[in-house]
Design a protein around this motif. Structure first.
Motif, PDB file in Angstrom:
ATOM      1  N   GLY A 127      71.042 -15.232  23.869  1.00 24.26           N
ATOM      2  CA  GLY A 127      69.817 -15.462  23.141  1.00 24.26           C
ATOM      3  C   GLY A 127      69.689 -15.438  21.506  1.00 24.26           C
ATOM      4  N   GLU A 128      70.801 -14.547  21.113  1.00 21.50           N
ATOM      5  CA  GLU A 128      70.836 -14.565  19.621  1.00 21.50           C
ATOM      6  C   GLU A 128      71.489 -15.695  19.197  1.00 21.50           C
ATOM      7  N   LEU A 129      72.331 -16.376  20.047  1.00 21.72           N
ATOM      8  CA  LEU A 129      73.284 -17.567  19.553  1.00 21.72           C
ATOM      9  C   LEU A 129      72.122 -18.609  19.633  1.00 21.72           C
ATOM     10  N   LEU A 130      71.153 -18.753  20.486  1.00 24.14           N
ATOM     11  CA  LEU A 130      70.404 -19.930  20.713  1.00 24.14           C
ATOM     12  C   LEU A 130      69.315 -19.855  19.487  1.00 24.14           C
ATOM     13  N   ILE A 132      69.996 -18.966  16.718  1.00 24.37           N
ATOM     14  CA  ILE A 132      70.651 -19.386  15.421  1.00 24.37           C
ATOM     15  C   ILE A 132      70.493 -21.107  15.354  1.00 24.37           C
ATOM     16  N   LEU A 133      71.111 -21.392  16.499  1.00 28.19           N
ATOM     17  CA  LEU A 133      71.009 -22.993  16.844  1.00 28.19           C
ATOM     18  C   LEU A 133      69.942 -23.760  16.620  1.00 28.19           C
ATOM     19  N   ASN A 134      68.739 -22.980  17.180  1.00 23.15           N
ATOM     20  CA  ASN A 134      67.309 -23.465  17.204  1.00 23.15           C
ATOM     21  C   ASN A 134      66.672 -23.280  15.987  1.00 23.15           C
ATOM     22  N   SER A 135      66.028 -21.892  15.942  1.00 26.24           N
ATOM     23  CA  SER A 135      65.155 -21.360  15.254  1.00 26.24           C
ATOM     24  C   SER A 135      65.688 -21.544  13.759  1.00 26.24           C
ATOM     25  N   ASP A 136      66.929 -20.903  13.404  1.00 28.70           N
ATOM     26  CA  ASP A 136      67.418 -20.965  12.106  1.00 28.70           C
ATOM     27  C   ASP A 136      67.660 -22.271  11.642  1.00 28.70           C
ATOM     28  N   VAL A 137      68.325 -23.156  12.327  1.00 30.22           N
ATOM     29  CA  VAL A 137      68.402 -24.764  11.992  1.00 30.22           C
ATOM     30  C   VAL A 137      67.092 -25.175  11.423  1.00 30.22           C
ATOM     31  N   ARG A 138      66.193 -24.907  12.260  1.00 35.64           N
ATOM     32  CA  ARG A 138      64.768 -25.367  12.099  1.00 35.64           C
ATOM     33  C   ARG A 138      64.210 -24.963  10.912  1.00 35.64           C
ATOM     34  N   ASN A 139      64.452 -23.814  10.695  1.00 38.74           N
ATOM     35  CA  ASN A 139      64.001 -23.275   9.261  1.00 38.74           C
ATOM     36  C   ASN A 139      64.466 -24.106   8.020  1.00 38.74           C
ATOM     37  N   LEU A 140      65.862 -24.388   8.111  1.00 39.24           N
ATOM     38  CA  LEU A 140      66.306 -25.186   7.100  1.00 39.24           C
ATOM     39  C   LEU A 140      65.808 -26.551   6.813  1.00 39.24           C
ATOM     40  N   ARG A 141      65.484 -27.206   7.974  1.00 39.56           N
ATOM     41  CA  ARG A 141      64.724 -28.338   7.889  1.00 39.56           C
ATOM     42  C   ARG A 141      63.513 -28.530   7.348  1.00 39.56           C
ATOM     43  N   THR A 142      62.883 -27.506   7.736  1.00 34.85           N
ATOM     44  CA  THR A 142      61.485 -27.292   7.091  1.00 34.85           C
ATOM     45  C   THR A 142      61.628 -26.982   5.531  1.00 34.85           C
ATOM     46  N   PHE A 143      62.685 -26.258   5.056  1.00 35.82           N
ATOM     47  CA  PHE A 143      62.867 -26.247   3.861  1.00 35.82           C
ATOM     48  C   PHE A 143      63.249 -27.283   3.035  1.00 35.82           C
ATOM     49  N   LEU A 144      64.191 -28.189   3.655  1.00 32.44           N
ATOM     50  CA  LEU A 144      64.439 -29.702   2.973  1.00 32.44           C
ATOM     51  C   LEU A 144      63.425 -30.462   2.991  1.00 32.44           C
ATOM     52  N   ASP A 145      62.466 -30.376   4.124  1.00 31.57           N
ATOM     53  CA  ASP A 145      61.427 -31.408   4.324  1.00 31.57           C
ATOM     54  C   ASP A 145      60.383 -31.429   3.358  1.00 31.57           C
ATOM     55  N   SER A 146      59.787 -29.919   3.350  1.00 26.19           N
ATOM     56  CA  SER A 146      58.534 -29.803   2.488  1.00 26.19           C
ATOM     57  C   SER A 146      58.698 -28.838   1.384  1.00 26.19           C
ATOM     58  N   THR A 147      59.374 -27.654   1.765  1.00 23.57           N
ATOM     59  CA  THR A 147      59.550 -26.589   0.755  1.00 23.57           C
ATOM     60  C   THR A 147      60.026 -27.332  -0.645  1.00 23.57           C
ATOM     61  N   LEU A 148      61.178 -27.511  -0.727  1.00 22.10           N
ATOM     62  CA  LEU A 148      61.976 -28.275  -1.533  1.00 22.10           C
ATOM     63  C   LEU A 148      61.119 -29.275  -2.511  1.00 22.10           C
ATOM     64  N   SER A 149      60.409 -30.036  -1.983  1.00 18.17           N
ATOM     65  CA  SER A 149      59.678 -30.991  -2.703  1.00 18.17           C
ATOM     66  C   SER A 149      58.678 -30.304  -3.435  1.00 18.17           C
ATOM     67  N   GLY A 150      57.973 -29.366  -2.504  1.00 13.30           N
ATOM     68  CA  GLY A 150      56.578 -28.320  -3.117  1.00 13.30           C
ATOM     69  C   GLY A 150      57.285 -27.733  -4.463  1.00 13.30           C
ATOM     70  N   GLY A 151      58.628 -27.083  -4.442  1.00 11.48           N
ATOM     71  CA  GLY A 151      59.028 -26.423  -5.645  1.00 11.48           C
ATOM     72  C   GLY A 151      59.137 -27.308  -6.645  1.00 11.48           C
ATOM     73  N   GLY A 206      66.202 -12.914  17.241  1.00  3.87           N
ATOM     74  CA  GLY A 206      67.405 -13.015  18.061  1.00  3.87           C
ATOM     75  C   GLY A 206      67.357 -12.272  19.008  1.00  3.87           C
ATOM     76  N   ALA A 207      66.920 -10.907  18.756  1.00 11.31           N
ATOM     77  CA  ALA A 207      66.945  -9.870  19.682  1.00 11.31           C
ATOM     78  C   ALA A 207      65.911 -10.100  20.833  1.00 11.31           C
ATOM     79  N   LEU A 208      64.797 -10.645  20.447  1.00  8.31           N
ATOM     80  CA  LEU A 208      63.666 -11.187  21.339  1.00  8.31           C
ATOM     81  C   LEU A 208      64.159 -12.267  22.172  1.00  8.31           C
ATOM     82  N   ASN A 209      64.602 -13.126  21.514  1.00 10.27           N
ATOM     83  CA  ASN A 209      65.079 -14.277  22.682  1.00 10.27           C
ATOM     84  C   ASN A 209      66.142 -13.863  23.596  1.00 10.27           C
ATOM     85  N   THR A 210      66.988 -13.019  22.964  1.00 15.38           N
ATOM     86  CA  THR A 210      67.967 -12.483  23.972  1.00 15.38           C
ATOM     87  C   THR A 210      67.251 -11.577  25.053  1.00 15.38           C
ATOM     88  N   ARG A 211      66.385 -10.958  24.869  1.00 16.15           N
ATOM     89  CA  ARG A 211      65.730 -10.292  25.980  1.00 16.15           C
ATOM     90  C   ARG A 211      64.994 -11.293  27.022  1.00 16.15           C
TER      91      ARG A 211
END
Length: 627
Positions: A127-130, A132-151, A206-211
């Motif tokens: 669950g922790e690895l998933l 990282i591969l899903n939620s954390d990678v998606r956070n990076l996309r959101t940053f590049l898509d909207s947050t960066l231009s907003g800044g 990660g801990a919640l996903n693992t459980r």
């Protein structure tokens, strides 16, 4: 975050540049209507000032009032139209860029993940690895898509609008901009405070996903044990931990965000008050000169457009820190050192005869006692060597060292005289076939699972022949769609014996020179064992075979039986030789064959003591879960 751009941003730089340039010009175009309106009020409606626009040559401006009015009208319309077009370019450019970067980061991180050593997976939860591969990678996309231009838009807004305000009235501009240094100091404090909180929040995800992942995978056990309420409580506990950490972030955000809005509002109110007094009563206090109505209206519009992005700075900082925490987790995973890796001086294995040699091999799991100690034995090409012994003796560990899933602590494992550490890992594992008690089948069709590892190299006739030899063709033919039947996650729609026979057929298609059978028949009934044993006899013919077994009846005809006890070789020989010798093997054989009366009491006592000693569980010394 710098690494994210330097490693993954260059290939898609045109999309990024297009998005950012459109974002910058979109923000600049946004100030045009307010500026034109202020100029039109003074020059067209009140006619108490000349019609002048920054960066527009005087020769381009009509001399008549009507011409200036329609110029103002079309400039406003053009600004709004340009804003729409630039917004579309910005959205498309940054969306393509961020999604391509997300794809590359996810694939590279997964590739790095699957190359890590088995020791890493012994300690990590799925669950922790998933996460990282899903939620954390998606956070990076959101940053590049909207947050960066907003800044970037925030910076452009501050610089651009500040420039226009100083152009119109430098004295009043100071009043409007006096809050900016305070906002900057407050933002720096907020970033430093919230950064560790976001790290903690990502860990709780990660801990919640693992459980949840563990419970979904073990749903059959949960239902059979009627522990639904217990597991609900455990999920609730993990969810509450996430809730509390998320709430701590939200609390700080709700302190920062309204405070930013308050400071920005004070700046707007001060601009309105001083500008109003200036218009009604003349320049107040230290201020000098005149303030026109149009200038004041422009100031109010500009100040509002200036305040909106400033008050939204909290969202940008929030998203940045969230993405930064995710980036740390992603690159921490991608940068982990691989211990079991190809040496630069490795040479191709070439044709494999099948000679296996364990030469004084010792091994210990990380931070644990030795599982194998000074183990030596040899399997000649075509021979079948069985490893037997009590639970925890190190049998499965020996097989994993041959596959080089772990690295020996001392000694050497050799194939055809070559130390496995000097052979490319892909060459080594391609020459070895592995059939385990814990068969893993992918969620797909029977066909997809059979040809896994050989793929395009397998013809239809070869696949059917392998399934037939593995005693699998008959039951596959009775499935609803034959070889194209989907078998569910981990082959859940098949019985244990059916899954095992498919794994044997898969090994036959891979046609390895050396075969490792790890408890291949221990979890099936007697009738199924007969079918599997017949399939294994066909599979092992002409191949060097290393058999790991608890059920001694399955290895009594092996060319050699090596008995392991507490990580050492206790004895070695054929079945008849070992029974005649009256040692540990003879004791185990007597227990399994039911001839307990013929076993000396002291031998039984020693066996019981060994079994008790092996019952303890230690994550640092466990034998991969198969002992």
């Amino acid at each position: 975050m710098v690494r994210l751009f330097s490693e993954y941003g260059r290939e898609n730089l045109p999309w990024f540049v297009a998005g950012l340039v459109a974002s910058v010009f979109g923000r600049l175009v946004g100030v045009v209507p307010a500026l034109v309106l202020g100029v039109a009020i003074d020059a067209v409606f009140f006619q108490n000032a000349p019609y002048r626009l920054p960066l527009v040559p005087a020769g381009w401006i009509p001399s008549t009032i009507a011409g200036q009015f329609w110029l103002s009208f079309w400039l406003v319309i053009g600004a709004f139209a340009a804003g729409v077009g630039l917004s579309w370019v910005q959205g498309l450019g940054l969306a393509v860029y961020s999604n391509r970067v997300q794809h590359a980061v996810r694939v590279d991180t997964y590739d790095a993940l699957q190359r890590l050593d088995m020791a890493f997976f012994d300690d990590k939860q799925t669950g922790e690895l998933l996460s990282i591969l899903n939620s954390d990678v998606r956070n990076l996309r959101t940053f590049l898509d909207s947050t960066l231009s907003g800044g970037l838009q925030l910076v452009v807004a501050v610089v651009g609008i500040a420039g226009v305000l100083f152009y119109l009235n430098a004295q009043l501009a100071v009043v409007t901009l006096v809050a900016v240094p305070l906002l900057a100091v407050f933002t720096v404090w907020f970033m430093q405070t919230i950064r560790p909180m976001y790290r903690s929040l990502r860990e709780s995800v990660g801990a919640l996903n693992t459980r949840i992942e563990n419970n979904v995978a073990g749903i059959e056990v949960i239902k059979a044990s009627t522990t639904e309420a217990y597991e609900t409580d455990r999920v609730a506990e993990a969810s509450m931990d996430y809730y509390e950490r998320a709430l701590a972030v939200v609390r700080l955000d709700y302190l920062y965000q309204p405070s930013m809005e308050l400071l920005a509002g004070v700046a707007f109110a001060a601009t309105f008050a001083i500008g109003g007094i200036w218009l009604i009563f003349g320049p107040p206090g230290p201020f000098t000169g005149d303030l026109l109505v149009g200038e004041f209206v422009t100031f109010l519009f500009m100040t509002q457009r200036f305040i909106d992005p400033l008050s939204g700075a909290g969202r940008i900082v929030n998203a940045y820190e969230n993405a930064r925490a995710s980036g740390e987790r992603i690159f921490d995973l991608a940068d982990r050192e691989v211990v079991v890796a190809d040496d630069p001086d490795t040479a191709a294995l070439g044709h494999v005869e099948g000679r296996i040699e364990f030469d004084r091999v010792s091994f210990a799991y990380a931070h644990g006692r030795e599982v194998l100690e000074d183990v030596s034995f040899t399997a000649a090409p075509g021979e079948t060597v069985a490893l037997v012994g009590p639970t925890g003796a190190g049998k499965s560990t020996a097989a994993k060292l041959l596959l080089r899933l772990y690295e020996v602590t001392d000694g050497a494992v050799r194939v055809d005289g070559r130390d496995v550490r000097t052979v490319p890992i892909q060459d080594l594992r391609s020459a070895l076939g592995y059939v385990s008690q814990d068969v893993y089948l992918f969620d797909g069709t029977v066909r997809e699972n059979l040809v896994y590892g050989t793929f395009d190299a397998t013809s239809e006739s070869e696949m059917v022949a392998a399934a037939t030899a593995a005693e699998a063709h008959e039951f596959v033919s009775r499935l609803p769609n034959g070889y194209d039947t989907r078998i569910g996650e981990r082959g859940v729609k098949l019985s244990g014996g059916q899954r095992q026979r498919l794994s044997i057929a898969r090994a036959m298609l891979q046609d390895p020179r050396v075969l490792v059978l790890d408890e291949a028949t221990s979890a099936v009934d007697t009738e199924t064992e007969l079918l599997i044993q017949r399939a294994l006899d066909r599979l092992t013919a002409g191949r060097t075979t290393l058999v790991i077994a608890h059920r001694l009846s399955t290895v009594r005809h092996a060319d050699r039986i090596v008995v392991l006890d507490e990580g050492r070789v206790a004895e070695s020989g054929t079945h008849d030789e070992l029974v005649a010798r009256g040692g540990l093997y003879a004791t185990l054989w007597g227990v399994q064959s039911g001839d307990v009366e013929a076993i000396p009491p002291e031998a039984l006592d020693r066996l019981v003591d060994r079994l008790k000693a092996s019952d303890g569980f230690d994550t640092a010394t466990t034998d991969g879960g198969n002992e």
